[in-house]
Each structure stands twice: as structure tokens, then as C-alpha cells.
Write an enzyme that holds these catalytic residues in place. Structure first.
Site, PDB file in Angstrom:
ATOM      1  N   ASP A  53     -42.948  85.064 -22.014  1.00 22.69           N
ATOM      2  CA  ASP A  53     -41.838  84.391 -22.692  1.00 22.69           C
ATOM      3  C   ASP A  53     -41.209  85.274 -23.773  1.00 22.69           C
ATOM      4  O   ASP A  53     -40.253  84.869 -24.438  1.00 22.69           O
ATOM      5  CB  ASP A  53     -42.263  83.016 -23.237  1.00 22.69           C
ATOM      6  CG  ASP A  53     -43.358  83.104 -24.272  1.00 22.69           C
ATOM      7  OD1 ASP A  53     -43.812  84.216 -24.572  1.00 22.69           O
ATOM      8  OD2 ASP A  53     -43.749  82.041 -24.797  1.00 22.69           O
ATOM      9  N   SER A  54     -41.721  86.511 -23.912  1.00 20.76           N
ATOM     10  CA  SER A  54     -41.000  87.515 -24.717  1.00 20.76           C
ATOM     11  C   SER A  54     -39.582  87.661 -24.166  1.00 20.76           C
ATOM     12  O   SER A  54     -38.669  88.090 -24.874  1.00 20.76           O
ATOM     13  CB  SER A  54     -41.731  88.855 -24.674  1.00 20.76           C
ATOM     14  OG  SER A  54     -41.925  89.255 -23.328  1.00 20.76           O
ATOM     15  N   LYS A 122     -50.007  81.840 -17.721  1.00 23.73           N
ATOM     16  CA  LYS A 122     -50.634  82.222 -18.988  1.00 23.73           C
ATOM     17  C   LYS A 122     -50.304  81.159 -20.014  1.00 23.73           C
ATOM     18  O   LYS A 122     -49.180  80.634 -20.021  1.00 23.73           O
ATOM     19  CB  LYS A 122     -50.130  83.587 -19.451  1.00 23.73           C
ATOM     20  CG  LYS A 122     -50.627  83.961 -20.857  1.00 23.73           C
ATOM     21  CD  LYS A 122     -50.469  85.442 -21.161  1.00 23.73           C
ATOM     22  CE  LYS A 122     -49.133  85.828 -21.741  1.00 23.73           C
ATOM     23  NZ  LYS A 122     -48.790  85.128 -23.003  1.00 23.73           N
ATOM     24  N   GLU A 191     -54.042  89.811 -28.420  1.00 26.43           N
ATOM     25  CA  GLU A 191     -52.852  90.412 -29.043  1.00 26.43           C
ATOM     26  C   GLU A 191     -53.078  90.634 -30.536  1.00 26.43           C
ATOM     27  O   GLU A 191     -53.517  89.728 -31.261  1.00 26.43           O
ATOM     28  CB  GLU A 191     -51.623  89.511 -28.821  1.00 26.43           C
ATOM     29  CG  GLU A 191     -50.382  90.081 -29.494  1.00 26.43           C
ATOM     30  CD  GLU A 191     -49.061  89.495 -29.016  1.00 26.43           C
ATOM     31  OE1 GLU A 191     -49.057  88.701 -28.047  1.00 26.43           O
ATOM     32  OE2 GLU A 191     -48.030  89.860 -29.621  1.00 26.43           O
TER      33      GLU A 191
HETATM   34  O1  KIV Z   1     -44.514  87.061 -23.683  1.00 28.18           O
HETATM   35  C1  KIV Z   1     -45.072  88.148 -23.430  1.00 28.18           C
HETATM   36  O2  KIV Z   1     -44.452  89.081 -22.952  1.00 28.18           O
HETATM   37  C2  KIV Z   1     -46.505  88.245 -23.709  1.00 28.18           C
HETATM   38  C3  KIV Z   1     -47.153  89.580 -23.623  1.00 28.18           C
HETATM   39  C4  KIV Z   1     -46.620  90.530 -24.566  1.00 28.18           C
HETATM   40  C5  KIV Z   1     -48.623  89.491 -23.671  1.00 28.18           C
HETATM   41  O3  KIV Z   1     -47.106  87.265 -24.002  1.00 28.18           O
END
Ligand code: KIV
Length: 299
Positions: A53-54, A122, A191
Site C-alpha cells: 500500500d506504499s 499482507k 520494518e
Molecule cells: O507498502 C509497502 O510497500 C510495504 C513494504 C515496504 C514492506 O509494506
């Protein structure tokens, strides 16, 4: 080289992820947010592609990850899945789609698998999410945990801060990791935690850890693709290694394109189509343009 690693390579399955872990071969994970970033991660040999979700912040320009909707996530997952054939595909459960109850989390996970061709999900959170993880994994959906700095909860963590910097913090992190492992997570993202803490947690688990800002002793690593390609000229976290300077390369290329267009040096001969019959060029030039203009505006 990239060609050789094309999507001819075997599909990465959960068993292959487990086998990499057992052989102590680091698991290379990377985010992808659309079709081209999915293809390039596949061709380059990434084991696990995460539609993180980045995406909200780096690709959609939101201020934080919590504004991302399920519909947006589904849309981007489908695009990634069209490009990324070999890697194991995992999608983030967006904020607000899994916290209410394990049932809500299972429903959202099913949508990501069924409607967007993902293979696992995730979710962020530790021991308090164990029952939710159990619910999803019991339904046969692989879950990747995420502890340490959890961006969806950054407000309650006091911002984007390094986590578990004390022995007490490390023990707490381990308790969460063990609870997620017991609930059925196939791996856990760690993280922004100190490297010795990540090593301590990794050694205590029997499932892989995937580090981001957690040192090199995790079972694998993950980075945000747009960050590691240097796609921004703004701040990127300390733990990001920029493998390219896409911002510089891309803005230089676009500036050159603008100059070429202004100078009419683009398109050149090799970018243009010829007429079927060379004589037709002459015939076209002989047409009285002024008269043609008058007749078309002359009604
Ligand atoms: O949202 C994301 O891209 C992430 C990763 C950086 C682990 O959670």
C-alpha cells in the site's frame, strides 16, 4: 541477461519460498504497483512481488497509506498480475479492510485473491492480529505478517520511527512474531528495526523474515521499487539503497524530448511512415492548399 531471466523461469510457489528459506538463500522481494513495474520485477528475477500500500504515497500521491481504498488496490493488483507471471504475488490489505473482525479480513482477502489474481495477503500488526491471521490462513490464503514500523499505524507510533530499540522492545517484537508464526503466517516483514533485533527475531523463528530497514541478517529483503530506482528527488528513508537515478534519467530524457519537439528534430526520418507511391508526394504538393482551405470552409 534480463532476457535470459524472462518469464520462462518457473513459477515461484510458497514451497519454493520455504525451500529458499531452508537453504538459507535470501528471498528477494520488491514492490510493484502497475503492469510495467510488475514485468520488470519478473524479468529481473524477483522471488516475491508485493503490491504494497506504499502505492498510495509513491504512485498515487496520497499523504499516507491509509487513504488507499480496496477498489484502488484491486485495480493495481490486476495490473501487476498481468505483468508479473513468475514471482509469488502478495497484496497489502488496505487500512480499514481487515481491522474490524477476522470475518471482515477474510472477506477482503478473498477479494484480493479472486478478483485480482493475488496469491497471498499482507497485514500489519502483531500479537493482536493473531486471530485474524488464523482466520485467513485457515481458509487457505497465505498471510505475510508485518511488524516493527507499521505505516498504517504511524500516527499511534508517533510517526515513521525506528521500532524495538531496547531489549524490552525486542522481546515484545519477538512475542508478536511468534504469535503471527503460530497463527500461520508464511513469513513476516520486519520494518525499521535495529539489525541486531532483526537477527534475534529471525533466529528465533521457523519462518522467514523479510527485512526493510532491518539489516542483512533477515531471511530476505524487500524495497519499494520506485524508491530503489531513485524515482524521486525528494526524501527517501535511510534504509533505501538507490540502484538507479530514474528521476535524473527520466527528467533529462523528457527535457530532451521537449527540445526536440520545439526544434522539429523529432520525429526524424526513422520515426515516420512513407507514402506507398513516391510520386504521390509531388501530387500532394501540387494541390492548391489555399483553394482547398476555401472550399472546406466555403460550406
Ligand atoms: O507498502 C509497502 O510497500 C510495504 C513494504 C515496504 C514492506 O509494506
Amino acid at each position: 541477461m534480463a532476457e535470459e531471466l524472462s518469464h520462462q523461469r518457473p513459477k515461484v510457489t510458497l514451497n519454493m519460498i520455504r525451500s529458499l528459506y531452508k537453504k538459507n538463500i535470501p528471498i528477494a522481494s520488491l514492490t510493484a504497483h502497475d503492469f510495467p513495474s510488475g514485468i520488470v520485477a519478473d524479468r529481473a528475477g524477483v522471488d516475491l512481488v508485493l503490491v504494497g500500500d506504499s502505492l498510495a504515497m509513491v504512485a498515487l500521491g496520497y499523504d499516507n497509506t491509509n487513504q488507499l481504498t480496496m477498489d484502488e488496490m484491486l485495480f493495481h493488483c490486476r495490473a501487476v498480475a498481468r505483468g508479473s507471471k513468475a514471482p509469488f504475488l502478495v497484496a497489502d490489505l488496505p487500512f480499514g479492510t481487515y481491522e474490524v473482525s477476522p470475518e471482515q479480513a477474510l472477506e477482503s482477502s478473498i477479494r484480493l485473491i479472486r478478483e485480482a489474481n493475488m496469491e497471498g495477503v499482507k497485514l500489519e500488526g502483531g500479537i493482536e492480529m493473531a486471530a485474524t491471521v488464523k482466520k485467513i490462513t485457515t481458509a487457505g490464503i497465505p498471510v505475510l505478517g508485518h511488524i516493527g514500523l507499521t505505516p498504517q499505524r504511524s500516527a499511534s507510533l508517533g510517526g515513521f520511527r525506528v521500532q524495538a530499540r531496547t531489549v524490552t522492545g525486542a522481546r515484545k517484537l519477538l512475542r508478536s512474531a511468534q504469535a503471527l508464526q503460530d497463527a500461520g503466517c508464511f513469513a513476516i516483514v520486519l520494518e525499521a528495526v535495529p539489525a541486531p533485533v532483526a537477527k534475534f527475531v529471525t533466529q528465533a523463528l521457523t519462518i522467514p523474515t523479510i527485512g526493510i530497514g532491518a539489516g542483512n541478517q533477515c531471511s530476505g529483503q524487500v524495497l519499494v521499487q520506485l524508491d530503489m530506482l531513485g524515482s524521486f528527488d525528494r526524501f527517501t528513508p535511510k534504509f533505501v539503497k538507490k540502484y538507479a537515478d530514474a528521476f535524473e534519467t527520466n527528467s533529462g530524457a523528457i527535457a530532451q524530448y521537449v527540445r526536440d519537439v520545439k526544434q522539429r528534430s523529432f520525429p526524424a526520418e526513422e520515426h515516420t511512415y512513407s507514402m506507398r507511391n513516391e510520386d504521390d508526394i509531388k501530387r500532394l504538393e501540387e494541390i492548391d492548399i489555399a483553394a482547398a482551405k476555401v472550399s472546406s470552409s466555403g460550406m
